[in-house]
Design an enzyme around this catalytic site. Sequence first.
Site, PDB file in Angstrom:
ATOM      1  N   CYS A   1      -4.741  11.540  -1.031  1.00  0.00           N
ATOM      2  CA  CYS A   1      -5.515  10.487   0.253  1.00  0.00           C
ATOM      3  C   CYS A   1      -5.375  10.830   2.024  1.00  0.00           C
ATOM      4  O   CYS A   1      -5.829  10.643   2.488  1.00  0.00           O
ATOM      5  CB  CYS A   1      -4.505   8.878   0.393  1.00  0.00           C
ATOM      6  SG  CYS A   1      -4.250   8.166  -1.039  1.00  0.00           S
TER       7      CYS A   1
ATOM      8  N   HIS B   1      -3.350   5.591   9.661  1.00  0.00           N
ATOM      9  CA  HIS B   1      -3.669   6.260   8.494  1.00  0.00           C
ATOM     10  C   HIS B   1      -3.234   4.494   7.601  1.00  0.00           C
ATOM     11  O   HIS B   1      -4.245   4.505   6.811  1.00  0.00           O
ATOM     12  CB  HIS B   1      -2.866   7.322   8.028  1.00  0.00           C
ATOM     13  CG  HIS B   1      -3.256   7.544   6.499  1.00  0.00           C
ATOM     14  ND1 HIS B   1      -3.798   7.394   5.556  1.00  0.00           N
ATOM     15  CD2 HIS B   1      -1.816   6.532   5.365  1.00  0.00           C
ATOM     16  CE1 HIS B   1      -3.392   7.086   4.275  1.00  0.00           C
ATOM     17  NE2 HIS B   1      -2.127   6.843   4.008  1.00  0.00           N
TER      18      HIS B   1
ATOM     19  N   LYS C   1      -8.664   0.554   7.745  1.00  0.00           N
ATOM     20  CA  LYS C   1      -8.243  -0.220   6.775  1.00  0.00           C
ATOM     21  C   LYS C   1      -8.500  -1.281   6.476  1.00  0.00           C
ATOM     22  O   LYS C   1      -8.094  -2.155   4.905  1.00  0.00           O
ATOM     23  CB  LYS C   1      -7.216   0.864   5.709  1.00  0.00           C
ATOM     24  CG  LYS C   1      -7.661   2.229   5.502  1.00  0.00           C
ATOM     25  CD  LYS C   1      -6.178   3.205   5.028  1.00  0.00           C
ATOM     26  CE  LYS C   1      -6.640   4.437   5.332  1.00  0.00           C
ATOM     27  NZ  LYS C   1      -6.350   4.783   5.788  1.00  0.00           N
TER      28      LYS C   1
ATOM     29  N   HIS D   1      -7.755   1.024   0.949  1.00  0.00           N
ATOM     30  CA  HIS D   1      -8.009   2.162   0.872  1.00  0.00           C
ATOM     31  C   HIS D   1      -9.112   3.054   0.393  1.00  0.00           C
ATOM     32  O   HIS D   1      -9.003   3.177  -0.918  1.00  0.00           O
ATOM     33  CB  HIS D   1      -6.631   2.453   0.682  1.00  0.00           C
ATOM     34  CG  HIS D   1      -5.800   4.008   1.013  1.00  0.00           C
ATOM     35  ND1 HIS D   1      -6.449   4.346   1.388  1.00  0.00           N
ATOM     36  CD2 HIS D   1      -4.635   4.221   0.529  1.00  0.00           C
ATOM     37  CE1 HIS D   1      -5.985   6.098   1.135  1.00  0.00           C
ATOM     38  NE2 HIS D   1      -4.607   5.612   0.666  1.00  0.00           N
TER      39      HIS D   1
ATOM     40  N   PHE E   1      -2.341  10.548   5.107  1.00  0.00           N
ATOM     41  CA  PHE E   1      -1.112  10.799   5.142  1.00  0.00           C
ATOM     42  C   PHE E   1      -1.211  10.723   2.918  1.00  0.00           C
ATOM     43  O   PHE E   1      -2.170   9.677   3.026  1.00  0.00           O
ATOM     44  CB  PHE E   1      -0.840  10.116   4.772  1.00  0.00           C
ATOM     45  CG  PHE E   1       0.245  10.149   6.713  1.00  0.00           C
ATOM     46  CD1 PHE E   1      -0.204  11.233   6.806  1.00  0.00           C
ATOM     47  CD2 PHE E   1       0.136   8.972   6.871  1.00  0.00           C
ATOM     48  CE1 PHE E   1       0.194  11.609   8.659  1.00  0.00           C
ATOM     49  CE2 PHE E   1       0.513   8.953   8.511  1.00  0.00           C
ATOM     50  CZ  PHE E   1       0.152  10.026   8.997  1.00  0.00           C
TER      51      PHE E   1
ATOM     52  N   PHE F   1       0.356  11.281  -1.310  1.00  0.00           N
ATOM     53  CA  PHE F   1       1.417  11.335  -2.426  1.00  0.00           C
ATOM     54  C   PHE F   1       1.644  12.639  -2.261  1.00  0.00           C
ATOM     55  O   PHE F   1       1.020  13.442  -1.855  1.00  0.00           O
ATOM     56  CB  PHE F   1       1.209  10.783  -3.510  1.00  0.00           C
ATOM     57  CG  PHE F   1       1.299   9.795  -3.679  1.00  0.00           C
ATOM     58  CD1 PHE F   1       1.686   8.694  -3.086  1.00  0.00           C
ATOM     59  CD2 PHE F   1       0.557   8.429  -5.341  1.00  0.00           C
ATOM     60  CE1 PHE F   1       1.843   6.820  -3.483  1.00  0.00           C
ATOM     61  CE2 PHE F   1      -0.209   7.953  -5.024  1.00  0.00           C
ATOM     62  CZ  PHE F   1       0.694   6.863  -4.551  1.00  0.00           C
TER      63      PHE F   1
END
Lengths: 80, 407
Positions: B162, B300, B330, B335, B392, B394
């Site tokens: 992301c 984020h 968001k 997202h 940010f 995974f």
Amino acid sequence: MTRTEIEEKVKNFLIEEIEIDEEKIVPDAKLREDLGIDSLDFVDIVVIVEKNFGFKIRQEEMIGVDTLKKFCDYIETKVN
Amino acid sequence: MRRVVITGMGIWSCLGTDVEQVKESLKGGVSGIGIEEIRLEYGFQSSLTGIVEKPVLKGMIDRHLRRGLSEEAEYAFMASSQALEMAGIDDGYLNSHEVGCIFGNDSSAKPVIEAERIMQEKHDTELLGQSFIFQAMNSTVTMNLSTIFHLKGINFTVSAACASGSHSIGLGYMFIRNGLQDMVLCGGAQETNLYSMATFDAIGAFSKRMDNPAAASRPFDRDRDGLVPSGGAAALVLEDYDHAVARGATILAEVVGYGFSSNGTAVISQPSDEGCERAMRMALRDADLGVGDIDYINAHATSTRQGDMYEAIALDRMFRGEHALISSTKGMTGHECWMAGASEIVYSLIMMRDNFVAPNVNLENRDEYSAPLNLAEKTVETRVDTVLSNSFGFGGTNSALIIKKIQ
């Protein structure tokens, strides 16, 4: 399948799926030079022919098939 | 070191399909979230998704150029066309200059799954057709855009979960700053089809507030229950400052800072306040700015408990007492995943241009972590000169960008 039915089906997929202008679709049209069908289009045409005519085009059988008329001749021999 | 500016932007998202539509949504706090019923039938836990209009490209570009476009590449084409037009870049320019292309994209699931279905039925690769290969690779966006627009510069895709879209801009900035490119088309793209999101739904990350889609994405709110997947594409024309001035381009903003980090933690999905702080501090150092210089932070925050909490901890530690307004867009967009880092730069540029901060919608009750943050709960009319944008992903990948108005 009659010759007329074959020609109609070929014309339809060339217009609808390969997006070739209808006026270019004449029996003597060269597949590559006149219709602009390239090697990647041909990969799709194998799939389309299989769906529409129920057989798979074999590359080796396509040698010398360079016009629309010859292409329809080839399909005619395969389906009948 | 050369200065890097943004001279064009384009957007195709659930908030609208051009800059002006998106501006209206951002300013009005309008949600782009809806329901796709088929997801529940397919086996999803949540049918919530950003509703993104499908572009109609037939008649717009030739079939030979269209056939390799995946869903996300179609969005990217639309956004890029807008960005290039805004930047005043036409075919003549592209054909005679070395323009690069770096996009963030981290999946292209639909063509992979559709091709596999044909293989299961036919057991014959000759019956797959030619399109799948150009649609199925992660680099589908950059390979297609570079072909359609005849791009001759750097050409690759960034896959960083992301944070992909944000890193693409950071890398484009580095290429120009170091004198290796004069212009790079950057951005992010995200497919929205259900195939692409089943594995994400599997980990229970999505909100299940299906009775009220517009209220489902609630960054920093105590009562959030997960994120809402969304997508589309955003594109930016990054350019050397002198190059932009010489050709008389309108400059939207300067990219002044890029920071990145990796969390280095043991759990693949766990965010880290320390990791995102390092990225933000690196961006500030790169920009030679202090925390007091930032007017707006596009967070984020995705509307997950853990993610929002760790970012809030980092933001509070760095920005408590500073004037910077904070919001996560968001709440409206959901997202946008691989695209988010790029779209949120577009959203920030719109706010910068039109002097407002978009609201962090659905923030009704703060939790202990978001309580001290200077969050914009409603649209705030204010001058926005300097923006920090966080992304940010995974695996702990973090990216922070700072853009600044050129005076």
